[in-house]
Write a protein that holds these residues in place. Structure first.
Motif, PDB file in Angstrom:
ATOM      1  N   LEU A   1       0.821  -1.209   0.000  1.00 37.16           N
ATOM      2  CA  LEU A   1       0.000   0.000   0.000  1.00 37.16           C
ATOM      3  C   LEU A   1       0.856   1.260   0.000  1.00 37.16           C
ATOM      4  O   LEU A   1       0.382   2.335  -0.386  1.00 37.16           O
ATOM      5  N   ASP A   2       2.116   1.130   0.438  1.00 38.59           N
ATOM      6  CA  ASP A   2       3.026   2.273   0.369  1.00 38.59           C
ATOM      7  C   ASP A   2       3.379   2.612  -1.073  1.00 38.59           C
ATOM      8  O   ASP A   2       3.726   3.755  -1.388  1.00 38.59           O
ATOM      9  N   ASP A   3       3.322   1.605  -1.950  1.00 41.92           N
ATOM     10  CA  ASP A   3       3.616   1.792  -3.379  1.00 41.92           C
ATOM     11  C   ASP A   3       2.515   1.115  -4.187  1.00 41.92           C
ATOM     12  O   ASP A   3       2.744   0.095  -4.844  1.00 41.92           O
ATOM     13  N   PRO A   4       1.288   1.656  -4.159  1.00 44.21           N
ATOM     14  CA  PRO A   4       0.152   0.959  -4.777  1.00 44.21           C
ATOM     15  C   PRO A   4       0.293   0.766  -6.283  1.00 44.21           C
ATOM     16  O   PRO A   4      -0.232  -0.206  -6.829  1.00 44.21           O
ATOM     17  N   LEU A   5       1.014   1.641  -6.950  1.00 44.45           N
ATOM     18  CA  LEU A   5       1.167   1.501  -8.402  1.00 44.45           C
ATOM     19  C   LEU A   5       2.179   0.427  -8.775  1.00 44.45           C
ATOM     20  O   LEU A   5       2.230  -0.019  -9.916  1.00 44.45           O
ATOM     21  N   GLY A   6       2.967  -0.007  -7.800  1.00 44.90           N
ATOM     22  CA  GLY A   6       4.000  -0.992  -8.095  1.00 44.90           C
ATOM     23  C   GLY A   6       3.627  -2.409  -7.731  1.00 44.90           C
ATOM     24  O   GLY A   6       4.431  -3.327  -7.924  1.00 44.90           O
ATOM     25  N   PHE A   7       2.410  -2.629  -7.196  1.00 44.18           N
ATOM     26  CA  PHE A   7       2.023  -3.978  -6.786  1.00 44.18           C
ATOM     27  C   PHE A   7       1.977  -4.910  -7.995  1.00 44.18           C
ATOM     28  O   PHE A   7       1.288  -4.632  -8.976  1.00 44.18           O
ATOM     29  N   ARG A   8       2.732  -5.985  -7.926  1.00 44.56           N
ATOM     30  CA  ARG A   8       2.832  -6.991  -9.000  1.00 44.56           C
ATOM     31  C   ARG A   8       3.200  -6.332 -10.339  1.00 44.56           C
ATOM     32  O   ARG A   8       2.748  -6.757 -11.400  1.00 44.56           O
ATOM     33  N   GLU A   9       4.037  -5.334 -10.262  1.00 49.76           N
ATOM     34  CA  GLU A   9       4.384  -4.587 -11.475  1.00 49.76           C
ATOM     35  C   GLU A   9       5.050  -5.470 -12.524  1.00 49.76           C
ATOM     36  O   GLU A   9       4.811  -5.338 -13.712  1.00 49.76           O
ATOM     37  N   GLY A  10       5.874  -6.407 -12.066  1.00 47.95           N
ATOM     38  CA  GLY A  10       6.580  -7.251 -13.020  1.00 47.95           C
ATOM     39  C   GLY A  10       5.981  -8.626 -13.184  1.00 47.95           C
ATOM     40  O   GLY A  10       6.635  -9.531 -13.698  1.00 47.95           O
ATOM     41  N   ALA A  11       4.724  -8.794 -12.756  1.00 47.89           N
ATOM     42  CA  ALA A  11       4.136 -10.137 -12.762  1.00 47.89           C
ATOM     43  C   ALA A  11       3.985 -10.701 -14.161  1.00 47.89           C
ATOM     44  O   ALA A  11       4.059 -11.901 -14.362  1.00 47.89           O
ATOM     45  N   THR A  12       3.775  -9.837 -15.164  1.00 54.28           N
ATOM     46  CA  THR A  12       3.571 -10.335 -16.525  1.00 54.28           C
ATOM     47  C   THR A  12       4.835 -10.259 -17.360  1.00 54.28           C
ATOM     48  O   THR A  12       4.844 -10.664 -18.509  1.00 54.28           O
ATOM     49  N   ALA A  13       5.913  -9.735 -16.802  1.00 54.43           N
ATOM     50  CA  ALA A  13       7.161  -9.618 -17.564  1.00 54.43           C
ATOM     51  C   ALA A  13       7.882 -10.961 -17.597  1.00 54.43           C
ATOM     52  O   ALA A  13       7.794 -11.743 -16.651  1.00 54.43           O
ATOM     53  N   PRO A  14       8.622 -11.270 -18.664  1.00 55.21           N
ATOM     54  CA  PRO A  14       9.360 -12.533 -18.719  1.00 55.21           C
ATOM     55  C   PRO A  14      10.482 -12.516 -17.701  1.00 55.21           C
ATOM     56  O   PRO A  14      11.017 -11.465 -17.353  1.00 55.21           O
ATOM     57  N   PRO A  15      10.870 -13.678 -17.193  1.00 56.76           N
ATOM     58  CA  PRO A  15      11.950 -13.726 -16.203  1.00 56.76           C
ATOM     59  C   PRO A  15      13.274 -13.285 -16.814  1.00 56.76           C
ATOM     60  O   PRO A  15      13.527 -13.473 -18.006  1.00 56.76           O
ATOM     61  N   GLU A  16      14.100 -12.670 -15.968  1.00 51.99           N
ATOM     62  CA  GLU A  16      15.403 -12.228 -16.458  1.00 51.99           C
ATOM     63  C   GLU A  16      16.304 -13.442 -16.714  1.00 51.99           C
ATOM     64  O   GLU A  16      16.293 -14.418 -15.981  1.00 51.99           O
ATOM     65  N   LEU A  17      17.106 -13.348 -17.788  1.00 52.51           N
ATOM     66  CA  LEU A  17      17.993 -14.454 -18.149  1.00 52.51           C
ATOM     67  C   LEU A  17      19.443 -14.073 -17.896  1.00 52.51           C
ATOM     68  O   LEU A  17      19.849 -12.929 -18.118  1.00 52.51           O
TER      69      LEU A  17
END
Length: 443
Positions: free
Chosen positions: A408-424
């Motif tokens: 809640l301290d960073d509501p816009l960042g919640f699960r921000e990278g959930a749909t991004a591909p994993p880093e290689l």
């Protein structure tokens, strides 16, 4: 009992001597020595004590006298007109909830959770929510009474069992009076059964209080019909969430129970405060006894366990109210011109809490206010914008998936990278490149 000649048995047999309760029980005619055994040193004269505080000693089971509490609550709401809603008002509520459910079908994956609709008077709200209030309040009352008794030394508790039982009943009776007053005050302000965020009505019952809605609408530059429809949207949204997130009800009520179990009294640290409250209290005077509670006897510092339970409750309440705020905002965005004004009015009302809500917070030590409603609403809206409605509603599948206070301290960042591909890594990248181009192309 002393072996020294001429020493009074009172000096040696008062189990409360040197404790915060010495003066309190000393007021029962002649001091604790006489009460605890008189000349023969036998059992205390319970009949005499009982007659002095019989106003608090009505028979009841459990930590609270609920018959007394509900009687106080009814008398509180009866101080003002409380008409039973007529058929026209019942029809208006049913129509508003039906339309609200139709609008919500487009904004959430959860289907309708409404099984029945009702227009309640304030007295009907008290009756219809009593069963859940018992679950919420009794653990707190029981822990408070036990904690008060636990402030005594062990030898005092062993010697004064009967009187501690009377003390517990007396405290339970006084707490019942405050619970009744709190419920009566809440009944005069709540707009619906979901208004405080906790599920306090039977599952699937969407109930609205027309008299309170009319009073609330008077302070807004919005028609009463719009207020009713907006409230019906919020009520229907609550019903969907609690009906289709099976763990949520127990999660919230469990947080209240955990809070109650965390009640602790440090006998040494709190003794001075209890002595201050006890000083001058006349146990034969009901008004004096009532002032004991009103003076803050149970306003004790919270334990670490209580702090943890309270944070869990506040965060979850904020997430519930924020989700409701988000889906109702979607449903009304292009349909209700007054929605923005009503949204702000409801946000302020829920974030600040009314006088009755503050009174009840003092009573049970809990503030049922989603302090971070705006942050939670922003979080849910951002998640829907980035990942869709199903992803937003899917977070409710398990309590471990819920956003935390840090989220809640960073509501816009919640699960921000959930749909991004994993880093290689470099090695992984080379391997994937070889698969794509073939071995000959990469040499």
């Amino acid at each position: 009992m002393s072996d020294k000649p001429g020493e009074t048995p009172d000096d040696g047999q008062n189990p409360f001597k040197g404790t915060p309760f010495e003066q309190f029980f000393g007021a029962f005619g002649g001091g604790m020595g006489g009460a605890l055994g008189g000349a023969g040193g036998g059992l205390p004269d319970l009949n005499q004590i009982f007659s002095q505080i019989q106003f608090l000693m009505q028979p009841y089971d459990g930590p609270l006298n609920w018959d007394f509490a509900l009687d106080i609550a009814r008398k509180t709401v009866a101080q003002e007109p409380d008409p039973t809603p007529g058929q026209k008002q019942k029809d208006a509520v049913a129509d508003a909830v039906r339309l609200a459910d139709h609008w919500l079908d487009e904004t959430t994956t959860f289907p309708s959770g409404v099984r029945s609709t009702a227009a309640w008077s304030r007295a009907e709200w008290i009756v219809g929510t009593t069963d859940v209030w018992k679950v919420l309040v009794e653990p707190i009352a029981e822990s408070s009474v036990n904690a008060l008794s636990g402030a005594l030394p062990e030898e005092a508790q062993a010697m004064s069992g009967p009187l501690l039982g009377i003390l517990g009943k007396a405290v339970g009776g006084m707490l019942a009076q405050q619970v009744g007053s709190g419920l009566g005050a809440l009944a005069s302000e709540v707009l619906s059964v979901s208004d405080i965020g906790l599920p306090i009505a039977p599952v699937g019952t969407a109930a609205i209080l027309p008299a309170n809605v009319a009073a609330f609408a008077e302070g807004l530059d919005v028609s009463e019909d719009d207020v009713l429809l907006y409230l019906a949207l919020r009520e229907a949204a609550h019903q969907r969430l609690f009906a289709h997130v099976p763990w949520l009800r127990d999660h919230l009520i469990g947080a209240v129970a955990d809070y109650a179990r965390g009640i602790e009294i440090n006998a040494q640290g709190i003794q001075a405060k209890i002595e201050e409250q006890m000083r001058g209290v006349d146990p034969t005077n009901p008004e004096s006894m009532q002032e004991l509670l009103e003076g803050g006897l149970f306003d004790m510092p919270r334990s670490p366990a209580q702090d943890a339970a309270l944070q869990r409750l506040e965060v979850t309440l904020a997430l519930v109210e924020g989700w409701v705020d988000e889906v109702v905002g979607q449903a009304t965005a292009e349909r209700m011109p007054a929605a923005a004004k009503l949204q702000e009015a409801f946000r302020r009302r829920r974030a600040a809490g009314g006088p009755a809500e503050q009174t009840f917070a003092t009573l049970v030590g809990l503030e049922l206010r989603p302090r971070r409603l705006r942050d939670a609403s922003t979080l849910w809206g951002s998640l829907r914008t980035r990942q869709g409605t199903e992803a937003r509603d899917g977070v409710w599948m398990h309590p471990d998936l819920l956003p935390t206070a840090a989220d809640l301290d960073d509501p816009l960042g919640f699960r921000e990278g959930a749909t991004a591909p994993p880093e290689l890594s470099d090695e992984d990248f080379d391997a994937e490149l070889k698969k794509l181009l073939g071995p000959d192309d990469t040499e």
